[in-house]
Design an enzyme around this catalytic site. Structure first.
Site, PDB file in Angstrom:
ATOM      1  N   TYR A 139      -3.776  -5.876  12.931  1.00  9.86           N
ATOM      2  CA  TYR A 139      -2.992  -6.733  11.637  1.00  9.86           C
ATOM      3  C   TYR A 139      -3.344  -8.183  11.844  1.00  9.86           C
ATOM      4  CZ  TYR A 139      -0.445  -2.210  10.538  1.00  9.86           C
ATOM      5  OH  TYR A 139       0.019  -0.839  10.289  1.00  9.86           O
ATOM      6  N   ASP A 170       0.063   4.951  11.131  1.00 11.62           N
ATOM      7  CA  ASP A 170      -0.178   5.513  12.310  1.00 11.62           C
ATOM      8  C   ASP A 170       0.947   5.331  13.437  1.00 11.62           C
ATOM      9  OD1 ASP A 170      -0.203   2.731  12.716  1.00 11.62           O
ATOM     10  OD2 ASP A 170      -2.388   2.631  13.491  1.00 11.62           O
ATOM     11  N   ARG A 213      -4.938   3.106  19.679  1.00 10.67           N
ATOM     12  CA  ARG A 213      -4.785   4.420  18.999  1.00 10.67           C
ATOM     13  C   ARG A 213      -5.999   5.217  19.602  1.00 10.67           C
ATOM     14  NH1 ARG A 213      -4.830   3.491  13.326  1.00 10.67           N
ATOM     15  NH2 ARG A 213      -6.421   5.173  13.116  1.00 10.67           N
ATOM     16  N   PRO A 218       4.512  -4.249   7.744  1.00  5.52           N
ATOM     17  CA  PRO A 218       4.178  -3.404   8.924  1.00  5.52           C
ATOM     18  C   PRO A 218       4.824  -3.973  10.052  1.00  5.52           C
ATOM     19  CG  PRO A 218       2.206  -4.721   8.384  1.00  5.52           C
ATOM     20  CD  PRO A 218       3.348  -5.328   7.333  1.00  5.52           C
TER      21      PRO A 218
END
Lengths: 643, 643
Positions: free
Chosen positions: A277, A50, A269, A351
């Site tokens: 996470y 994303d 988002r 990530p």
């Protein structure tokens, strides 16, 4: 018995994720005979990657979809880091303003939406469709055919899957199939599984080129016996996309929050979603014995709750979730003969550095235009070697960065979690790593090396630009209508090389005659390289950018290579641009030449590859040298009749 | 025999053009029980109106589609006027930079695309669909029921048309039906005619409110026996949307070109299209005897060729064309009982002033939210009278402007066409008309008068803002994430009234206590007006905008009416904004308070209607006065329990 069919394609792309679709965009745009297959029965709708860095947004601008990302996505301007103070009280320790790199900031948006936009861009330019529910069963490569550009050295067997085979129940996370009711309106047609061939059909496909974009577990990579080196770490992370119910005040800033129970990484988002996470084990529990399959959404919720405490944390809406075991691996190479690997098939990592999606899309973008131009018979096959020399070193840098950064991050986290101030040496080491890698991680520097596509020995007519790096975006005004545009959008990714005729101050008679002489030379050069049947600007497009005030200049002050009238075509009014300030202040500042380090009177020439990277630079008089650069790239043509 | 059915709706919108869809947007957004019918079998795909003023783009921003217009449409920054010089040689006589009104410039885009975006915005918020191929056969109005808000005073008979009836062959121009191959990808599904009921079905529909947006030949207007006053002029214009082949250099600037044979008006558009308006007769030929039916695309081409000469002019691609007889007419009223008229049903005029689409969309926007809130039982029916008092005077001004401007334009054109310099008095008269009407024609001033919705006697806490006018757009930073946003987008058109709590400099202890006291008062006020079953901010939404530096402020410095935590809802992080400059210069300048004329320390209160018009202003201590303003608008509620 299932039917067997045989067919041919110039290019096969395996995997329709972000890197595969970026490559497919070029096939659509350049009109290449190509196919795209994906083993899954539908596209991705929810979750997955994303994070889009500003440089990736520039690519998306050049293919016309950046505005859609900004409209739906969440731009990120601010980053905070929380940890316990010396009394163990959780507090905001660092706030960083993320200075955007114009024209774009960082943006976060679900991978499914990004794929939607790429699919739409592909549909706008071609009939190329992703064939879903198709897997490869075998791949054979005939090295003997490799040197013949007309041959099909790759033979694949493809099989069409049933709906069940193409949508296995996920071990974790919300299955895309259960979410049909909630997918975006324009994705709804893609929730229905369609097949090009009947289920069970086995097709023998001969291809000239294959691009494997089939992810960390790449089937293509395995067929080529390319080792995937590195290891899976013992760290298991939960990933949840949720609408948080919390009194944590920085929920719309990117951030990290650490306390004695661990760390969460937070990415705000679209649609009020936030991605978390979270490590699923306490530090002391990390071991190989951890049972991934026992993880539930409820257990992830409890972990996040514990770490976010004393902030309240909960959620009703979970859009997607999964469990992620961090692996740091790199393929031994990203090319074997005429088969290329891109994206996660080449590199996987944690990530924490927020670069995966970006690297993957840039991989696909890089190999895509090269294969497209070679498959069309326009460019020499030798340029394909630059895929490895340009992208593989970046994959190595990425893993190196992730290795260093993750280790330091862990150190810092452990110190924080004991409510100790982070050690000075840890902070200094982190700062050093960030500094050392900043240009790379932000995407500002790509280090593309000397090759037929990059002439490092160019004259420095633009002192702040470097062959092998991207053109730094500036905003210019169209001479035809005064409308300002960022170069990222103006220099659309349409498969053409571009020559920027930096015409300087065309009010000077002397400079004007240099520009006209250069224009004549460029017109001859286009005739030399462009196939006789095609429009003169179909392969190489010349754009003039002058530095005189917008109002003092008329289009007919420019040579015919950028402005002329044709009774069949009319005038192309998109080719002359002015580096001047717009009356409406924010729209263009007239400092393009300054940003690039170009002399405002004398200008210069810049040759740009189709991906907006700089290939060559020179003076207006250096057209012969420019021709030599292009001779290294394009297939030689018969002499074209003079107009 | 055809089936007859009977049904009920709160609101019926007749006509799904731009004004009807703007009204329908509000029904979708506010969840009103509504229907929309249109006599044509499909939406518009090509041609028709195309000019969007910056203020209309602001409306489109507030409903989330401005970015789509900018992505596809052509922004206009420059206007030129060509005519013969004293030697009869055609030359550029005037160049005008169109100073955009931030955030938007003028843009041109086919009406079909604008309708697409409106339809998509409607679909995003509801299941409301346009019923196409449906006409009204009768409309009866029972005045006796008018005062009962629960009654259905309007009875209509609606008939479902066959495909042939719903798409009559046009007298002129390209039929939409023949263009299916060329419509945009996202319009293709709408090329197939669909019917809600079987062809021939006659439905008896009872409605509480009807909005007639059915164009110049409005059936609704005729049913109400409202005279349409004015006249059709003898001027017949051709209109063509083409891709020009020409050496005229200003093809991408808006402009006019006049010579002895006449005048063309030029509007550059999306996809290299250009719209030409061209009079089809020489000046001396203008008469009622002109045969419109004899006009062909070829004859229009020849007229434009002649006028554009000595420039070369031709085209291969014609996207749409028509013949247009200029009528200047106004309906005697725009409302009768609970039936309202909007758009061309109220006013028609020449295309020379470029305002038709804008006026029509603003009409629909104005009546839409009022009917929606009344139909929902939230607002008092008395606010509906403001539709007439606000919009009808503007229709009169529009016609008056068109009358004056067209006469002067014609004078100027005649002088030019004789290669005479335009007379000084003509130029002065034109300048005067432009100056006098500038604020109106640009949409900067709407002159909405005193009414329950507009309290003209408000305290001037914002010296540069006026009750009855739009909030002047400024760019602010979200306190939650630093992200800048224009107020046009931030104050989304979602049907809610808004109170802007201009909190001033909240670092001052004294000011902070004023803000908290005001916040308490506002919370009581929301409880007073909001239905008990609904969320406290569902009817009236409070947003705080402070003037302190972004980094010096925390969300918990604000009262609970804009920032509080709720275990079911979490925190709403969209309510606190900072008028401060962004580190990234172009994104926000921190001059919002200055633009509005508000004291940076003391702030103030502004009440905004759902359409971003200012209704009331006062000091932070004037909540009781604000309550009186709102009492004039909203239906009285039972006391709501304190939280």
């Amino acid at each position: 018995m299932a039917k067997t069919i045989e067919s041919y394609t110039d290019v096969l792309i395996i995997g329709a994720g972000p890197s595969g679709l970026m490559a497919a965009y070029w096939m659509a745009r350049c009109g290449v005979n190509a196919r795209v297959i994906d083993k899954k029965g539908t596209k991705v709708f929810k979750g997955h990657a994303d994070g889009l860095r500003s440089r990736t947004l520039e690519l998306l601008d050049s293919i016309g979809v950046a505005q859609r990302v900004l409209q739906e996505g969440h731009e990120v301007f601010s980053m905070t880091s929380w940890g316990p103070d010396e009394n163990g009280k959780l507090c905001r320790q660092v706030t960083t303003d993320l200075e955007p790199s114009p024209p774009y900031a960082i943006a976060a948006l679900s991978q499914g939406r990004i794929e939607r936009f790429l699919l739409d861009a592909i549909a706008e330019h071609s009939n190329l469709e992703v064939e879903r529910g198709v897997i490869g069963e075998s791949l054979e490569y005939d090295e003997g055919l490799e040197s013949d550009p007309h041959a099909y050295p790759i033979t694949l067997k493809l099989r069409t899957l049933s709906e069940e085979e193409a949508s296995p129940a996920p071990a974790h996370g919300v299955s895309d199939r259960s979410l049909n009711h909630a997918v975006d309106v324009d994705d709804q047609k893609d929730t229905i599984q369609r097949r090009k061939h009947k289920v069970g059909t086995v097709e023998t496909l001969k291809a000239k080129y294959v691009i494997g974009c089939d992810g960390a577990h790449s089937w293509t990579r395995k067929q080529l016996n390319i080792p995937f080196e590195g290891s899976t770490t013992d760290h298991i992370w939960g990933v949840i996309d949720i609408v948080p119910i919390t009194n944590y005040p920085d929920m719309r800033r990117i951030g990290s929050l650490t306390n004695a129970s661990g760390t969460v990484l937070i990415v705000p988002r679209e649609k009020n979603l936030v991605r978390f996470y979270v490590p699923l084990q306490e530090e002391q529990e990390v071991s190989q014995k951890f049972d991934r399959l026992a993880v539930t959404l409820e257990s992830v919720r409890q972990r996040v709750k514990k770490i976010m405490s004393p902030f309240y944390f909960d959620f009703d809406v979970c859009d997607w979730w999964t469990v992620y075991q961090v692996g740091r691996r790199i393929a031994q190479t990203n090319a074997k003969g005429r088969v290329y690997l891109a994206g996660d098939a080449v590199h996987t990592h944690s990530p924490k550095v927020g670069m995966g999606l970006n690297m993957s899309m840039q991989d696909g973008f890089n190999i895509g235009w090269k294969v497209a131009l070679v498959a069309k018979g326009l460019a020499k096959p030798s340029i394909l070697d630059t895929y490895k020399s340009e992208r593989y070193p970046l994959a190595e840098m990425l893993l190196d960065f992730d290795r260093q950064w993750s280790a330091l991050f862990l150190q810092q986290e452990q110190q924080k979690s004991h409510a100790a101030p982070v050690a000075q040496e840890t902070l200094i080491a982190m700062r050093d790593v960030l500094r050392k890698t900043e240009h790379f991680s932000q995407g500002h520097t790509s280090y593309y090396r000397e090759s037929p596509l990059v002439c490092k020995q160019s004259k420095a007519v633009a002192q702040h630009l470097t062959p092998g790096e991207k053109l730094v975006p500036v905003r210019l005004r169209s001479q035809a209508n005064g409308l300002p545009s960022w170069t990222t959008k103006m220099l659309e990714s349409d498969g053409r090389f571009r020559i920027l005729l930096l015409a300087g101050d065309v009010r000077s008679r002397e400079q004007a005659s240099r520009v006209w002489a250069c224009g004549d030379g460029l017109a001859r050069l286009l005739r030399q390289f462009t196939p006789a049947k095609d429009k003169l600007d179909s392969l190489i497009d010349v754009r003039a950018i002058h530095s005189a005030p917008f109002a003092d200049v008329e289009l007919d002050m420019f040579p015919s290579v950028v402005y002329h009238f044709d009774e069949n075509e009319g005038c192309d009014l998109t080719k002359v641009w002015s580096d001047s300030a717009c009356s409406w202040g924010q729209q263009s500042d007239g400092k393009g030449y300054e940003t690039w380090g170009v002399d405002r009177l004398r200008g210069g020439l810049i040759a740009m590859r189709p991906d907006q990277y700089i290939g060559w630079m020179g003076e207006l008089e250096d057209v012969a040298d420019l021709a030599r650069y292009l001779q290294g790239i394009f297939v030689k043509r018969e002499a074209r009749p003079m107009l």
